[in-house]
Design an enzyme around this catalytic site. Structure first.
Site, PDB file in Angstrom:
ATOM      1  N   ASP A 182     -31.482 -19.786  61.331  1.00 31.09           N
ATOM      2  CA  ASP A 182     -30.893 -20.270  60.089  1.00 31.09           C
ATOM      3  C   ASP A 182     -31.294 -21.718  59.852  1.00 31.09           C
ATOM      4  O   ASP A 182     -31.602 -22.464  60.793  1.00 31.09           O
ATOM      5  CB  ASP A 182     -29.367 -20.181  60.148  1.00 31.09           C
ATOM      6  CG  ASP A 182     -28.864 -18.743  60.235  1.00 31.09           C
ATOM      7  OD1 ASP A 182     -29.583 -17.845  59.772  1.00 31.09           O
ATOM      8  OD2 ASP A 182     -27.761 -18.538  60.768  1.00 31.09           O
ATOM      9  N   LYS A 183     -31.240 -22.142  58.616  1.00 36.32           N
ATOM     10  CA  LYS A 183     -31.600 -23.515  58.246  1.00 36.32           C
ATOM     11  C   LYS A 183     -30.891 -24.542  59.132  1.00 36.32           C
ATOM     12  O   LYS A 183     -31.511 -25.475  59.632  1.00 36.32           O
ATOM     13  CB  LYS A 183     -31.259 -23.762  56.779  1.00 36.32           C
ATOM     14  CG  LYS A 183     -31.446 -25.199  56.319  1.00 36.32           C
ATOM     15  CD  LYS A 183     -30.966 -25.397  54.892  1.00 36.32           C
ATOM     16  CE  LYS A 183     -31.053 -26.867  54.491  1.00 36.32           C
ATOM     17  NZ  LYS A 183     -30.531 -27.099  53.119  1.00 36.32           N
TER      18      LYS A 183
END
Length: 301
Positions: free
Chosen positions: A134-135
């Site tokens: 995820d970011k």
């Protein structure tokens, strides 16, 4: 052409299709409907059309427009590199691959600048990407420089031969020393931007956790994945009442530490090299923000 049958009465067409088409956003589905690429029992309708059980929905997805992904000189923390693979310690806040409306500043843009070639199996938007973070999850991940390496690494991840171990700081005091969390994960029924444990339509998911340190209101844990579902650790830890610190998507609990994004770090990746067959183990140290939080908690214990 994709065909679906409405399984209930009263659901909006765009909501139904966004649920069925896992990798498509609701706004994209609405454009498909508005542009006439969707028919309900042969008729063109609006995105807010209320379905009736048994109606047939036919959806034609037009060919993707050619997208040119630019190579960008973005600094990377490279843990290892050879002719087949590159192992990165991804920083928190970096998106892994481009998507519509976000074509720059990603790990893929940086890899295209650094590497002469990347595997093309995942298409033009995700060259070299075998798995993702995820970011706002930091840490170790591997990318493939050719299709041979991509196939080999992807098979290791599917067969669980590759081992991924994470570090996370969660809310609350976990009483157990260790545990296993299971629960099928799919799109949240009302919020497409979130995932959830679902009764039907999800994918099986298993997370092993072990307590490393307790701080009263917080617990530092190790998590090992058997599967790699979207937001898996975040959803599973939330499901047992211990959401990740800083994870605004899955908890409204206060974040007193100022960390931007969830306190989750991909700490160790173990894999077999696709060409040499050697067992390899890569470790990414905790990022400074998580390290600072632990220092504060230990000092105040």
């Amino acid at each position: 052409m994709n065909r679906y049958v409405a399984d209930s009465t009263g659901e909006r067409l765009d909501v139904f299709l966004a649920r069925q088409m896992e990798n498509c956003s609701r706004s994209y589905v609405q454009r498909l409907i508005t542009d006439g690429n969707v028919r309900v029992d042969g008729a063109r309708v609006k995105p807010n059309y209320k379905l009736r059980s048994g109606e047939e929905i036919c959806c034609t997805v037009p060919p993707a427009e050619e997208v040119v992904i630019a190579a960008e000189d973005i600094p990377l923390d490279v843990l290892y590199e050879d002719e087949d693979i590159i192992v990165i310690n991804k920083e928190r806040g970096m998106v892994v691959h481009p998507a519509a409306g976000n074509l720059t500043g990603t790990l893929v843009n940086a890899l295209l600048f650094r590497c002469r070639d990347l595997s093309g199996i995942n298409g033009e938007l995700r060259p070299g990407i075998v798995h993702r973070l995820d970011k706002d999850t930091s840490g170790v991940m591997v990318a493939a420089k050719n299709d041979m390496a991509h196939h080999f690494l992807a098979q290791q991840i599917r067969s669980k031969a590759a081992r991924r171990e994470y570090r996370a700081l969660v809310h609350g005091n976990i009483a157990e020393r260790a545990g296993v969390i299971t629960g099928d994960i799919g799109r949240h029924p009302t919020d497409r931007k979130r995932m959830a444990i679902v009764r039907s339509g999800g994918k099986s998911a298993t997370t092993h956790f072990e307590v490393l340190e307790r701080f009263g209101d917080y617990t530092f844990v190790s998590c090992v994945l058997e599967t790699g579902r979207t937001h898996q650790i975040r959803v599973h830890m939330t499901s047992i009442g211990h959401p990740l610190v800083g994870d605004a998507k899955y908890t409204a609990m206060k974040n007193p530490f100022g960390i931007h994004g969830q306190a989750l770090h991909s700490h160790i990746l173990t894999l077999v090299h696709p060409r040499t067959g050697a067992q390899m183990r890569f470790t990414a140290p905790l990022p400074a923000d998580m390290g600072d939080i632990l220092h504060r908690l230990r000092a105040g214990r």
